[in-house]
Design a protein around this motif. Structure first.
Motif, mmCIF file in Angstrom:
data_model
loop_
_atom_site.group_PDB
_atom_site.id
_atom_site.type_symbol
_atom_site.label_atom_id
_atom_site.label_comp_id
_atom_site.label_asym_id
_atom_site.label_seq_id
_atom_site.Cartn_x
_atom_site.Cartn_y
_atom_site.Cartn_z
ATOM 1 N N ALA A 5 -56.900 -40.254 7.063
ATOM 2 C CA ALA A 5 -55.895 -41.277 6.742
ATOM 3 C C ALA A 5 -54.516 -40.642 6.613
ATOM 4 N N ALA A 6 -54.437 -39.481 5.979
ATOM 5 C CA ALA A 6 -53.152 -38.785 5.829
ATOM 6 C C ALA A 6 -52.616 -38.350 7.187
ATOM 7 N N THR A 7 -53.502 -37.876 8.046
ATOM 8 C CA THR A 7 -53.093 -37.456 9.393
ATOM 9 C C THR A 7 -52.584 -38.654 10.192
ATOM 10 N N ILE A 8 -53.280 -39.770 10.065
ATOM 11 C CA ILE A 8 -52.861 -40.987 10.777
ATOM 12 C C ILE A 8 -51.509 -41.460 10.249
ATOM 13 N N ASP A 9 -51.345 -41.446 8.929
ATOM 14 C CA ASP A 9 -50.051 -41.840 8.339
ATOM 15 C C ASP A 9 -48.924 -40.936 8.834
ATOM 16 N N GLU A 10 -49.189 -39.644 8.853
ATOM 17 C CA GLU A 10 -48.173 -38.679 9.323
ATOM 18 C C GLU A 10 -47.844 -38.919 10.798
ATOM 19 N N TYR A 11 -48.874 -39.167 11.602
ATOM 20 C CA TYR A 11 -48.666 -39.458 13.017
ATOM 21 C C TYR A 11 -47.816 -40.719 13.177
ATOM 22 N N GLU A 12 -48.112 -41.752 12.402
ATOM 23 C CA GLU A 12 -47.366 -43.009 12.473
ATOM 24 C C GLU A 12 -45.904 -42.795 12.091
ATOM 25 N N ASP A 14 -44.205 -40.008 12.377
ATOM 26 C CA ASP A 14 -43.596 -39.243 13.474
ATOM 27 C C ASP A 14 -43.291 -40.149 14.663
ATOM 28 N N ARG A 15 -44.204 -41.053 14.965
ATOM 29 C CA ARG A 15 -44.007 -41.972 16.086
ATOM 30 C C ARG A 15 -42.812 -42.886 15.837
ATOM 31 N N ARG A 20 -37.047 -44.201 16.858
ATOM 32 C CA ARG A 20 -35.657 -44.313 16.382
ATOM 33 C C ARG A 20 -34.756 -43.327 17.114
ATOM 34 N N ALA A 21 -35.229 -42.117 17.275
ATOM 35 C CA ALA A 21 -34.439 -41.091 17.967
ATOM 36 C C ALA A 21 -34.193 -41.507 19.421
ATOM 37 N N GLU A 22 -35.206 -42.053 20.080
ATOM 38 C CA GLU A 22 -35.051 -42.495 21.464
ATOM 39 C C GLU A 22 -34.026 -43.623 21.561
ATOM 40 N N LYS A 23 -34.028 -44.545 20.603
ATOM 41 C CA LYS A 23 -33.049 -45.634 20.601
ATOM 42 C C LYS A 23 -31.637 -45.089 20.419
#
Length: 120
Positions: A5-12, A14-15, A20-23
């Motif tokens: 769950a922590a890994t998924i949260d961290e991935y989310e 980052d995504r 935001r960076a791409e925008k």
């Protein structure tokens, strides 16, 4: 399971940060493209303005020289009138050249040919 769950949260997170960076990058690329297109028409705008003002001022001087009875203040009024007419005639075409669209390049070429501006 907590690690997953922590890994998924961290991935989310980052995504979302990446989106935001791409925008931001896309927005800055568009801003730079607009600046570049505007910057490219500046020599044409400058040369058009110089051409119109030179003609208007030459005609004003010719008129002033024939109207020797005019005082200095009236002579300046004639000169100012010539500049004002040239500026008003140029306003719409110059605004169109400053527009940010795909037709600007064609308009620059057309303006340079129509008014016999130097090749740049």
């Amino acid at each position: 399971m907590d690690e997953l769950a922590a890994t998924i949260d961290e991935y989310e997170k980052d995504r979302i940060s990446q989106e935001r960076a791409e925008k931001i990058v896309d927005s800055e690329v568009q801003t730079f493209g607009k600046w570049l297109r505007t910057h490219a028409v500046l020599p044409t705008i400058k040369e058009l303005r110089e051409r119109f003002l030179a003609i208007a001022r030459a005609e004003a001087e010719r008129t002033v020289s024939r109207l020797s009875h005019l005082g200095e203040r009236d002579q300046q009024a004639v000169r100012a009138l010539a500049d004002a007419i040239a500026n008003k005639l140029l306003h719409a075409p110059l605004m169109r050249l400053k527009d940010d669209d795909e037709a600007v390049d064609k308009l620059v070429v057309a303006a340079r040919r129509l008014f016999e501006l130097s090749d740049k």
